[in-house]
Design an enzyme around this catalytic site. Structure first.
Site, mmCIF file in Angstrom:
data_model
loop_
_atom_site.group_PDB
_atom_site.id
_atom_site.type_symbol
_atom_site.label_atom_id
_atom_site.label_comp_id
_atom_site.label_asym_id
_atom_site.label_seq_id
_atom_site.Cartn_x
_atom_site.Cartn_y
_atom_site.Cartn_z
ATOM 1 N N ALA A 13 -42.399 -2.590 27.536
ATOM 2 C CA ALA A 13 -41.212 -2.117 28.255
ATOM 3 C C ALA A 13 -40.662 -0.901 27.514
ATOM 4 C CB ALA A 13 -40.162 -3.219 28.310
ATOM 5 N N VAL A 59 -41.801 -3.630 23.012
ATOM 6 C CA VAL A 59 -40.773 -2.754 23.579
ATOM 7 C C VAL A 59 -40.805 -1.410 22.861
ATOM 8 C CG1 VAL A 59 -38.290 -2.481 24.001
ATOM 9 C CG2 VAL A 59 -39.292 -4.767 24.045
ATOM 10 N N LYS A 60 -40.710 -0.358 23.665
ATOM 11 C CA LYS A 60 -40.614 0.982 23.060
ATOM 12 C C LYS A 60 -39.175 1.439 23.193
ATOM 13 C CE LYS A 60 -42.224 5.491 24.625
ATOM 14 N NZ LYS A 60 -43.433 6.243 24.943
ATOM 15 N N THR A 61 -38.599 1.910 22.093
ATOM 16 C CA THR A 61 -37.210 2.338 22.149
ATOM 17 C C THR A 61 -36.973 3.489 21.189
ATOM 18 O OG1 THR A 61 -34.981 1.445 22.355
ATOM 19 C CG2 THR A 61 -36.163 0.832 20.367
#
Ligand code: R5P
Length: 293
Positions: A172, A202-204
């Site tokens: 995500a 998750v990429k953030t």
């Protein structure tokens, strides 16, 4: 149902106590099936537990952005130096040599261009096609707080359901609207929602203040997105701080392919991520490799 008022700051994240990882080297992944773990282990190096992904999917909403005008000339030569490539299926089929053994993670959402409301995305590929393309994962944008927040979350949960059926992990990507605050509080919220609703990682974005609370409160691995091009030392420092503060790697684009020496930059980032090389030493490595070329 707790109301927004009850969401207080000042909670305990135990940033200095790493989450235990029984059954697999990656955080929160021990209960996944063999195929899913195997695909994750192609992206995340089992020795370091980290990944250097090269993000080149920008064209799916921005067109031929700077550094990505010619994927065959600008990006294909970089593939040997990353752990995985994050791209679209169009780029994969048209320009990535099928003989490459590098794992591919495919962008699976799209719809609006930069000319429209970006949060109005849909799932843009079948999981059957991801299987056909032998990918190691798929990625999808989630717009927490955006105009089409619910739709983007629902896109992600549908993709996760499809991925679970065939053992393909979903990354995500927390997308931040232009006018929204990019702080730890926002990213804790966005990353946690993605993990709770099933994303395998998750990429953030990195935030200098409180990033360790973002990683500590997210039960699955986080990879750091690079963002706008900044000077090489700053980008290396950001990657260093992110992994020291709990990220399981990076998925960087512009700070690599818009660098004066992308191959050198990618190698320097890999040293920072996998070997904990200090940013100043990595910059020196970058300059040496750049001069050699
Ligand atoms: C995000 O929308 C893009 O799809 C990129 O994958 C992401 O932003 C990472 O690239 P960059 O490091 O250039 O921000």
């Amino acid at each position: 149902m707790p109301d927004a008022e009850a969401v207080k700051e000042g909670k305990k994240y135990y940033e200095d106590v790493p989450q235990e990882t029984p059954g697999f080297f990656l955080k929160g992944s021990g209960a996944l099936d063999w195929g899913m773990k195997n695909r994750l282990a192609r992206v995340f190096n089992p020795k370091s537990g980290r990944a250097v992904m090269l993000a080149v999917d920008h064209g799916y909403f921005q067109g031929p952005t700077t550094g990505l005008e010619r994927i065959d000339l600008n990006i294909v030569p970089l593939i040997p130096y990353c752990d995985a490539l994050f791209c679209t299926r169009g780029v994969l089929r048209s320009m990535v040599p099928p003989a490459t053994t590098k794992p591919m993670v495919l962008r699976a959402s799209g719809g609006p261009s930069i000319l429209k409301e970006l949060s109005n995305e849909q799932i843009c590929m079948d999981m059957e096609d991801a299987v056909r393309l032998n990918v190691a994962g798929v990625g999808i944008q989630v717009f927490i707080g955006g105009e089409f927040e619910t739709r983007s979350v629902h896109n992600m949960t549908r993709l996760v359901d499809m991925g679970l059926r065939c053992g393909i992990p979903v990354m995500a990507v927390t997308a931040v609207g232009k006018d929204m605050a990019r702080d730890a509080r926002y990213f804790r919220l966005a990353c946690r929602i993605c993990a709770e609703l099933g994303a395998q990682y998750v990429k953030t974005y990195y935030v200098p203040d409180g990033f360790e609370t973002v990683t500590a409160s997210c039960p699955v691995p986080i990879v750091m997105a690079g963002g706008k091009k900044i000077p090489e030392l700053d980008a290396l420092t950001m990657a260093y701080n992110a992994v020291q503060q709990g990220a399981s790697g990076v998925d960087m684009g512009r700070n690599i392919f818009q660098s004066d020496a992308p191959v050198a930059m990618l190698q320097a980032v890999a040293k920072v991520v996998h070997d904990n090389m200090k940013p100043e030493d990595a910059l020196e490595l970058y300059q040496t490799l750049k001069e050699k070329k």
